[in-house]
Design a protein around this motif. Structure first.
Motif, short mmCIF file in Angstrom:
data_model
loop_
_atom_site.label_atom_id
_atom_site.label_comp_id
_atom_site.label_asym_id
_atom_site.label_seq_id
_atom_site.Cartn_x
_atom_site.Cartn_y
_atom_site.Cartn_z
N LYS A 62 26.47 50.75 32.75
CA LYS A 62 27.90 51.05 32.82
C LYS A 62 28.77 49.81 33.05
O LYS A 62 29.93 49.79 32.68
N SER A 204 29.77 49.93 45.63
CA SER A 204 29.83 48.78 44.72
C SER A 204 30.66 47.67 45.35
O SER A 204 31.45 47.92 46.27
N GLY A 241 25.16 47.63 43.58
CA GLY A 241 26.27 47.44 44.51
C GLY A 241 26.52 46.03 44.98
O GLY A 241 27.50 45.78 45.70
N GLU A 275 19.13 48.57 40.99
CA GLU A 275 20.00 48.89 39.85
C GLU A 275 21.29 48.07 39.86
O GLU A 275 22.38 48.63 39.93
N GLY A 277 24.54 46.10 38.61
CA GLY A 277 25.37 46.07 37.42
C GLY A 277 26.28 44.85 37.46
O GLY A 277 26.03 43.82 36.84
N ARG A 278 27.30 44.95 38.30
CA ARG A 278 28.33 43.91 38.39
C ARG A 278 27.77 42.50 38.55
O ARG A 278 28.17 41.58 37.84
N ARG A 314 40.79 47.20 36.21
CA ARG A 314 40.43 47.03 37.62
C ARG A 314 41.63 46.70 38.52
O ARG A 314 41.74 47.26 39.62
N TYR A 318 42.00 49.53 41.31
CA TYR A 318 41.47 49.21 42.65
C TYR A 318 42.26 48.10 43.34
O TYR A 318 41.76 47.52 44.31
N TYR A 373 32.71 45.87 34.17
CA TYR A 373 33.74 46.91 34.28
C TYR A 373 35.07 46.46 33.69
O TYR A 373 36.13 46.85 34.15
#
Ligand code: LLP
Length: 418
Positions: A62, A204, A241, A275, A277-278, A314, A318, A373
């Motif tokens: 993602k 995250s 995260g 896992e 991602g970022r 983003r 956020y 993202y």
């Protein structure tokens, strides 16, 4: 902050060996630019730090699902964390290994379960009793056995933005810690399920190790309790995260993360999964945009650029802070404080606020740390076609996604016949 891969040379910003103005000229703006060397370096840093501790790293698709990026990571031995049938299809199209793929998410549909069972994924990260029942029935109907891990909500505060915090009781994610043991017993009794693991994901952009340690400790407690129930797991998945530096955050060193895992899970034989991602992709990407108009005013100075919240959501969603770099330096005497805004019809449409920059119309800007993202959350709002993505490798530039054609926006729409 500028990484080694985005660097200024003689007043111009380069990505690896390529000057960003060359990319703007050839591919237009807005445009996402990624550094292959940065991606590879991060992927190798993960391997080096976690080697011998974490057995399989499942990149969270993602964060950035471009096939080129997935393919690079697959070639480096990475597995994948997916949350939809679409992401499963992407992984398969990119040459990813389904046997190294875990399927997360609170709302898997029957069709998605079927596709994942057909593909032969490593496991389903199940998030509720209801989902477990549907998965068991689906597998039974297909004559298959579904490998299952429960995502347990450890009720730990990850100390991050509330929208990206997931491990608290009030969040929709995971099964409650206190109910997990019962659920495992039920799952173990279902012939179409094979209990293989346990997982967590507490949020995250986490920059403190303590919440991870606390949550991992709780997982361990549960793993031990399950053992006394006769349920032996094959793996423990500690989720994603890990935060990155957008401004002045101090990311958790990967070696410290590995050390924490070794301490918490000392003496255990389950293999560890994670896992991220970022952390894998954020700093490898930038959004290249051009200043259209300068609109200085009494209270705020607006620099209107050709990228907007449609390309990078983003900041709006956020209040996220991303670095904004001038691609070519102007004389600093004209420096002012600028709000970098897009042309979308929303007051909240901004990429950055109050940035001291010497700007002229036509200038190029790069919004940094946008590899995660960014493109992944882009939209067609205001009938804006999705932008192109390019990958730089030394002095080579490859377009890894073409700019969307405007007519594609309504290709699947239909005008009423009367
Ligand atoms: N595993 C699960 C089950 C997840 O839900 C996520 C992210 C990850 C792994 C990867 O987390 P990471 O390592 O990237 O933090 N759009 C937000 C972030 C949402 C994260 C959602 N879940 C943002 O731009 O900050």
């Amino acid at each position: 902050m500028m990484t080694n891969f985005f660097q200024e040379r003689d007043g111009t910003l380069y990505v690896e060996e390529v000057a960003l103005p060359e990319i703007a000229e050839r591919f237009g703006t807005p445009c996402y630019v990624y550094s292959r060397a940065a991606l590879t370096a991060t992927a190798k840093e993960f391997h080096a730090a976690l080697n011998g501790t974490v057995d399989l790293i499942c990149y969270a698709v993602k964060a950035n699902g471009n096939l080129a990026i997935l393919n690079l990571l697959a070639r480096l031995g990475y597995g994948f964390d997916i949350v939809s049938g679409g992401e499963l299809a992407r992984v398969l199209a990119a040459g990813g290994d389904p046997a190294k793929t875990v399927f997360s998410g609170v709302g898997k549909t029957v069709a998605e379960m079927e596709a994942a069972l057909d593909a032969g994924i490593l496991c389903f990260n199940v998030e509720s009793t209801a989902e477990m029942k549907v998965l068991a029935a689906t597998a039974a109907r297909l004559g298959k056995i579904a490998p299952v891990s429960f995502r347990v909500n450890p009720d730990v505060d990850a100390k991050t933005h509330p929208y990206i915090s997931t491990g608290l009781k009030e969040n929709k994610f995971g099964v409650p810690f206190d109910e997990a043991r019962t659920l495992y017993r039920q799952a173990a009794a279902l012939p179409s399920l094979r209990v293989v693991g346990i997982n967590m994901h507490i949020g995250s952009q986490i920059t403190e190790i303590a919440p991870y340690r606390e949550a991992a400790g709780k997982m361990l407690q549960l793993v031990r309790a399950l053992e006394t129930d006769g349920i032996v797991l094959e793996h423990i998945d500690v989720g994603g995260g890990l935060g990155v530096r957008y401004r002045d955050e101090q990311p958790i060193p990967l070696t410290a993360f590995a050390q924490m895992l070794r301490e918490v899970f000392a003496g255990r034989s389950e293999r560890l999964l994670m896992e991220p991602g970022r952390r894998m992709v954020a700093e490898a990407g930038a959004l290249l945009t051009r200043v259209l108009y300068l609109k200085p005013g009494a209270t705020r100075n607006f620099a209107i650029v050709d990228a907007a919240m449609t390309e990078l959501m983003r900041p709006v969603l956020y209040q996220a802070w991303h670095p904004v770099w001038a691609v070519t330096k102007n004389a600093p005497d004209g420096e002012k404080c600028w709000d970098i805004v897009g042309s979308v019809c929303e007051s909240s449409d901004f990429l950055a606020q109050a940035r001291p920059l010497a700007l002229r119309e036509g200038d190029l800007l790069a919004v940094g740390a946008a590899g995660a993202y960014g493109m992944a959350m882009s939209s067609n709002y205001n009938a804006r076609p999705r932008v192109c993505e390019v990958m730089v490798d030394g002095n080579e530039i490859t377009m890894i996604r073409a700019r969307e054609e405007v007519k594609k926006l309504w290709e699947t729409e239909q005008i009423l016949s009367k």
